[in-house]
Design a protein around this motif. Sequence first.
Motif, PDB file in Angstrom:
ATOM      1  N   LEU A 140       0.813  -1.215   0.000  1.00  0.00           N
ATOM      2  CA  LEU A 140       0.000   0.000   0.000  1.00  0.00           C
ATOM      3  C   LEU A 140       0.851   1.270   0.000  1.00  0.00           C
ATOM      4  CD1 LEU A 140      -2.655  -1.150   2.625  1.00  0.00           C
ATOM      5  CD2 LEU A 140      -2.812  -1.242   0.139  1.00  0.00           C
ATOM      6  N   ALA A 141       2.124   1.139  -0.390  1.00  0.00           N
ATOM      7  CA  ALA A 141       3.031   2.282  -0.364  1.00  0.00           C
ATOM      8  C   ALA A 141       2.530   3.436  -1.230  1.00  0.00           C
ATOM      9  CB  ALA A 141       4.418   1.854  -0.818  1.00  0.00           C
ATOM     10  N   ASP A 142       1.862   3.126  -2.332  1.00  0.00           N
ATOM     11  CA  ASP A 142       1.382   4.195  -3.215  1.00  0.00           C
ATOM     12  C   ASP A 142       0.217   4.972  -2.603  1.00  0.00           C
ATOM     13  OD1 ASP A 142      -0.219   1.923  -3.443  1.00  0.00           O
ATOM     14  OD2 ASP A 142      -0.834   2.410  -5.487  1.00  0.00           O
ATOM     15  N   GLN A 143      -0.361   4.461  -1.533  1.00  0.00           N
ATOM     16  CA  GLN A 143      -1.452   5.158  -0.862  1.00  0.00           C
ATOM     17  C   GLN A 143      -0.963   6.000   0.325  1.00  0.00           C
ATOM     18  OE1 GLN A 143      -4.689   2.554   0.112  1.00  0.00           O
ATOM     19  NE2 GLN A 143      -4.519   1.452  -1.817  1.00  0.00           N
ATOM     20  N   ALA A 144       0.322   5.919   0.639  1.00  0.00           N
ATOM     21  CA  ALA A 144       0.873   6.665   1.771  1.00  0.00           C
ATOM     22  C   ALA A 144       0.913   8.152   1.465  1.00  0.00           C
ATOM     23  CB  ALA A 144       2.272   6.165   2.095  1.00  0.00           C
ATOM     24  N   MET A 145       0.730   8.954   2.502  1.00  0.00           N
ATOM     25  CA  MET A 145       0.785  10.405   2.350  1.00  0.00           C
ATOM     26  C   MET A 145       1.897  10.953   3.233  1.00  0.00           C
ATOM     27  SD  MET A 145      -3.270  11.318   2.492  1.00  0.00           S
ATOM     28  CE  MET A 145      -2.929  13.060   2.393  1.00  0.00           C
ATOM     29  N   PRO A 146       2.770  11.791   2.674  1.00  0.00           N
ATOM     30  CA  PRO A 146       3.818  12.383   3.509  1.00  0.00           C
ATOM     31  C   PRO A 146       3.194  13.399   4.464  1.00  0.00           C
ATOM     32  CG  PRO A 146       3.895  13.290   1.295  1.00  0.00           C
ATOM     33  CD  PRO A 146       2.865  12.206   1.286  1.00  0.00           C
ATOM     34  N   ILE A 147       3.742  13.457   5.664  1.00  0.00           N
ATOM     35  CA  ILE A 147       3.270  14.438   6.641  1.00  0.00           C
ATOM     36  C   ILE A 147       4.455  15.201   7.189  1.00  0.00           C
ATOM     37  CG2 ILE A 147       1.264  13.079   7.298  1.00  0.00           C
ATOM     38  CD1 ILE A 147       2.798  12.360   9.864  1.00  0.00           C
ATOM     39  N   GLU A 148       4.191  16.408   7.626  1.00  0.00           N
ATOM     40  CA  GLU A 148       5.201  17.212   8.300  1.00  0.00           C
ATOM     41  C   GLU A 148       4.671  17.534   9.680  1.00  0.00           C
ATOM     42  OE1 GLU A 148       6.827  20.542   6.287  1.00  0.00           O
ATOM     43  OE2 GLU A 148       6.712  19.565   4.333  1.00  0.00           O
ATOM     44  N   ALA A 149       5.540  17.486  10.653  1.00  0.00           N
ATOM     45  CA  ALA A 149       5.130  17.782  12.018  1.00  0.00           C
ATOM     46  C   ALA A 149       6.166  18.678  12.668  1.00  0.00           C
ATOM     47  CB  ALA A 149       4.978  16.490  12.814  1.00  0.00           C
ATOM     48  N   SER A 150       5.708  19.499  13.560  1.00  0.00           N
ATOM     49  CA  SER A 150       6.620  20.324  14.339  1.00  0.00           C
ATOM     50  C   SER A 150       6.073  20.404  15.753  1.00  0.00           C
ATOM     51  CB  SER A 150       6.753  21.721  13.737  1.00  0.00           C
ATOM     52  OG  SER A 150       5.509  22.376  13.780  1.00  0.00           O
ATOM     53  N   MET A 151       6.988  20.626  16.672  1.00  0.00           N
ATOM     54  CA  MET A 151       6.598  20.735  18.071  1.00  0.00           C
ATOM     55  C   MET A 151       6.987  22.121  18.557  1.00  0.00           C
ATOM     56  SD  MET A 151       7.812  16.971  19.356  1.00  0.00           S
ATOM     57  CE  MET A 151       7.387  17.282  21.040  1.00  0.00           C
ATOM     58  N   SER A 152       6.040  22.827  19.110  1.00  0.00           N
ATOM     59  CA  SER A 152       6.355  24.154  19.605  1.00  0.00           C
ATOM     60  C   SER A 152       7.167  24.030  20.890  1.00  0.00           C
ATOM     61  CB  SER A 152       5.067  24.939  19.867  1.00  0.00           C
ATOM     62  OG  SER A 152       4.283  24.299  20.845  1.00  0.00           O
ATOM     63  N   GLY A 153       8.107  24.911  21.054  1.00  0.00           N
ATOM     64  CA  GLY A 153       8.928  24.924  22.256  1.00  0.00           C
ATOM     65  C   GLY A 153      10.099  23.966  22.214  1.00  0.00           C
ATOM     66  N   VAL A 154      10.308  23.289  21.094  1.00  0.00           N
ATOM     67  CA  VAL A 154      11.411  22.348  20.972  1.00  0.00           C
ATOM     68  C   VAL A 154      12.385  22.899  19.950  1.00  0.00           C
ATOM     69  CG1 VAL A 154      12.064  19.998  20.325  1.00  0.00           C
ATOM     70  CG2 VAL A 154       9.913  20.407  21.531  1.00  0.00           C
ATOM     71  N   GLU A 155      13.642  23.016  20.358  1.00  0.00           N
ATOM     72  CA  GLU A 155      14.651  23.535  19.448  1.00  0.00           C
ATOM     73  C   GLU A 155      15.102  22.441  18.496  1.00  0.00           C
ATOM     74  OE1 GLU A 155      17.904  25.515  21.318  1.00  0.00           O
ATOM     75  OE2 GLU A 155      16.615  26.348  22.872  1.00  0.00           O
ATOM     76  N   GLU A 156      15.466  22.836  17.291  1.00  0.00           N
ATOM     77  CA  GLU A 156      16.014  21.895  16.332  1.00  0.00           C
ATOM     78  C   GLU A 156      17.386  21.454  16.832  1.00  0.00           C
ATOM     79  OE1 GLU A 156      14.718  20.656  13.409  1.00  0.00           O
ATOM     80  OE2 GLU A 156      12.859  21.610  14.046  1.00  0.00           O
ATOM     81  N   PRO A 157      17.711  20.161  16.718  1.00  0.00           N
ATOM     82  CA  PRO A 157      19.030  19.711  17.177  1.00  0.00           C
ATOM     83  C   PRO A 157      20.127  20.238  16.274  1.00  0.00           C
ATOM     84  CG  PRO A 157      17.845  17.930  16.104  1.00  0.00           C
ATOM     85  CD  PRO A 157      16.901  19.096  16.212  1.00  0.00           C
ATOM     86  N   ASP A 158      21.278  20.537  16.883  1.00  0.00           N
ATOM     87  CA  ASP A 158      22.436  20.946  16.104  1.00  0.00           C
ATOM     88  C   ASP A 158      22.925  19.745  15.316  1.00  0.00           C
ATOM     89  OD1 ASP A 158      22.326  23.466  17.210  1.00  0.00           O
ATOM     90  OD2 ASP A 158      23.693  22.956  18.844  1.00  0.00           O
TER      91      ASP A 158
END
Length: 79
Positions: free
Chosen positions: A39-57
């Motif tokens: 079912l890989a062709d039915q997968a949808m990419p998602i983006e997520a972010s968390m407020s208050g969390v810094e991106e790792p160096d």
Amino acid sequence: MADPFENKLVDKRVVQRYLRKGKVDEKEYEKLQKALPDLADQAMPIEASMSGVEEPDDLDDDEPEEDVGGGEVPPQQQP
């Protein structure tokens, strides 16, 4: 066709434990996996972010990580 296993037994998070315990037969599990549709062709990419969390160096794998443990582990107290 009825599933030979309960869904909880073949959940990818726990199936290895059930294989070791013998609750799930390895050959039957492999057969089940091969029968699953792709079912890989039915997968949808998602983006997520968390407020208050810094991106790792960017971590350099060649450099040892800093110890942030907080010191020695205290010995167990006996009653």
